[in-house]
Write an enzyme that holds these catalytic residues in place. Structure first.
Site, PDB file in Angstrom:
ATOM      1  N   SER A 185       0.940  -1.092   0.034  1.00  0.00           N
ATOM      2  CA  SER A 185       0.151   0.037  -0.156  1.00  0.00           C
ATOM      3  C   SER A 185       0.886   1.131   0.043  1.00  0.00           C
ATOM      4  CB  SER A 185      -0.827  -0.172   1.042  1.00  0.00           C
ATOM      5  OG  SER A 185      -1.901   1.049   1.223  1.00  0.00           O
ATOM      6  N   ASP A 281      -8.118  -2.917  -7.448  1.00  0.00           N
ATOM      7  CA  ASP A 281      -7.571  -2.643  -6.298  1.00  0.00           C
ATOM      8  C   ASP A 281      -8.858  -2.012  -5.116  1.00  0.00           C
ATOM      9  OD1 ASP A 281      -6.246  -0.838  -3.982  1.00  0.00           O
ATOM     10  OD2 ASP A 281      -4.601  -1.878  -4.635  1.00  0.00           O
ATOM     11  N   HIS A 348      -6.464  -5.769  -1.859  1.00  0.00           N
ATOM     12  CA  HIS A 348      -5.359  -4.748  -1.537  1.00  0.00           C
ATOM     13  C   HIS A 348      -4.230  -5.274  -0.757  1.00  0.00           C
ATOM     14  CE1 HIS A 348      -3.877  -0.597  -1.233  1.00  0.00           C
ATOM     15  NE2 HIS A 348      -3.944  -0.920   0.258  1.00  0.00           N
TER      16      HIS A 348
END
Length: 459
Positions: A185, A281, A348
């Site tokens: 991330s 995502d 994600h």
């Protein structure tokens, strides 16, 4: 027994927040985590260098030493956790583990890419594996000398990155034969932005590559037509003074805020780079394509929580987002030094979690797991540049649904499904719970998660 343990954890959370929670557990779905706990290390000597978290506390990391043939190999993984874009959001952030090492738990679980078991992590299990804690709010790019005494905020992410790397070099990383910078991330974005800086730490003979998991954030308009993420990134860069630590090859052509997006700067990265990302995502769908500010009536709410709830029109919009994402990938350039695993999952971050990194039912592309693709690419056994077909073509995807969590609060910060942020902060690092359903009433209290800062951390 476990239900009692879970309730005890929730009582601890309630006590920690200083509020009474009326709790009713409505369901627990437990997925066994094949991880192990690793203690925290504080870089105390970084403080005198001004390399500190938002609140002025020292940076920190978790270090599991390598062994056997991997003793001189190093994998440095950067934690994720969004960004803060102004004084208000950074002030709230500094009260949490994402802005202060004082708030960090002392032990975290290593699994997936950080596992020390060969069957779970065949190519990196015996390496020195480090998880760097994220506490600056700008993907380790900030560098503002002045500290306003009115708020005592320290925007020093770039210095933190340097101080942590210096500490690791002193502990043996300078002798690395193989080295990887990875991240998830906002940490994945860090691994892109700092990839060449990481390479520069080592002699020419050291094999150095970078992995970015769910860090390829794209500049796309939201469902209302606004450039929400572009404005947000510009504010992050301005607040943290990040421009000087973004690639000059990009900032000489574009505004610094745009250079926070990989699509505008990744082509100039000379170090081999592997991108692991879902074309759909889940963080980007929730916060770039359909953030709360662009969806005031909550039309996208159910869809964002579970892709199976999306209407045909919403799915069409998401397919258009996928097209934009794939177009943005062109920013990587065409090179054999690039690798990519772009699946059709609604996910994600897929490298930190055993279920998606390497397990019998892990997501695959071309019959290959993420772990196998990344390992083969790193060791030059075979290249890997594959993009999945469009959703819902891949039956191996893990498309986690969000938790049904209801908050009875006067706070406007929390929304239905806000457990993605708050329960992760207080529970995820302490338990092996993956999915659970809980209904409770919450007395108002202050936490810092505005719409662009709610994390879908179902890892």
């Amino acid at each position: 027994m476990f239900i009692i343990f879970f309730l005890d954890i929730l009582r601890m959370v309630a006590a920690r927040m200083g509020q009474w929670l009326n709790l009713l557990v409505c369901a627990l779905i437990l997925l066994k985590a094949d991880g192990f706990n690793v203690g925290i290390t504080y870089v105390e000597n970084a403080v005198v260098k001004g390399a500190v978290c938002l609140d002025g506390s020292p940076p920190a990391y978790h270090f599991d030493k390598g062994f056997g043939a991997g003793i001189n190999n190093w994998l440095v993984h950067i934690e994720g956790g969004g960004w803060c874009n102004n004084v208000t959001t950074c002030l709230e952030r500094k009260k949490t583990r994402l802005g202060s090492s004082k708030q960090m738990v002392k032990v975290v679980a290593f699994s997936g890419m950080l596992s020390n078991k060969q069957k779970f992590n065949p190519d990196f299990y015996n390496w020195n594996r480090i998880k760097v804690r994220y506490c600056d709010g700008a993907s380790f790019t900030g560098d503002v000398e002045a500290v306003n005494p009115a708020n005592n905020l320290h925007f020093r992410g770039a210095r933190v990155f340097q101080a942590v790397m210096e500490d690791l070099m002193a502990k043996g990383m300078k002798n690395a034969q193989n080295a990887v910078l990875s991240g998830c991330s906002a940490g994945g974005l860090t691994s892109i932005l700092h990839c060449d800086n990481f390479r520069a730490l080592f002699p020419v003979g050291t094999k150095v590559k970078c992995f970015a998991d769910a860090g390829y954030f794209i500049n796309a308009k939201d469902v209302s037509g606004a450039s929400h993420i572009e404005q947000f990134y510009a504010q992050v860069v301005a607040t943290h003074g990040s421009a000087k630590h973004l690639p000059a090859s990009c900032t000489s052509r574009l505004s610094p805020g745009l250079c926070f997006f990989p699509q505008y700067m990744a082509r100039q990265i000379t170090t081999p780079l592997f991108i692991i990302n879902a074309a759909y995502d889940s963080w980007q769908i929730k916060n770039i394509l359909a953030p709360g500010v662009a969806d005031p009536h909550g039309t996208w709410h159910s869809c964002k929580l579970d892709i199976n709830n999306c209407s045909p029109t919403q799915l069409q919009t998401m397919q258009s987002f996928r097209t934009q994402f794939l177009n943005a990938l062109a920013g990587l350039g065409i090179s054999s030094s690039r690798g990519m695993f772009i699946d059709a999952c609604y996910a994600h971050c897929q490298t930190e979690m055993q279920e998606t990194w390497l397990r019998t039912d892990s997501p695959v592309l071309g019959k290959m797991s993420i772990a196998k693709a990344v390992g083969d690419w790193y060791y030059d056994r075979s290249p890997f540049q594959k993009i999945d077909c469009a959703y819902p073509c891949n039956p191996t995807c893990h498309n986690p649904f969000s938790i049904c969590c209801y908050f009875d609060s006067t706070s406007t910060i929390f929304r239905y499904g806000a457990v993605e942020s708050i329960l992760h902060c207080y529970l995820f690092e302490c338990t092996n719970l993956r999915f659970f359903c809980i209904v409770f009433k919450l007395v108002p209290f202050q936490v810092f998660f505005p719409p662009l800062y709610s994390f879908p951390y179902f890892r």
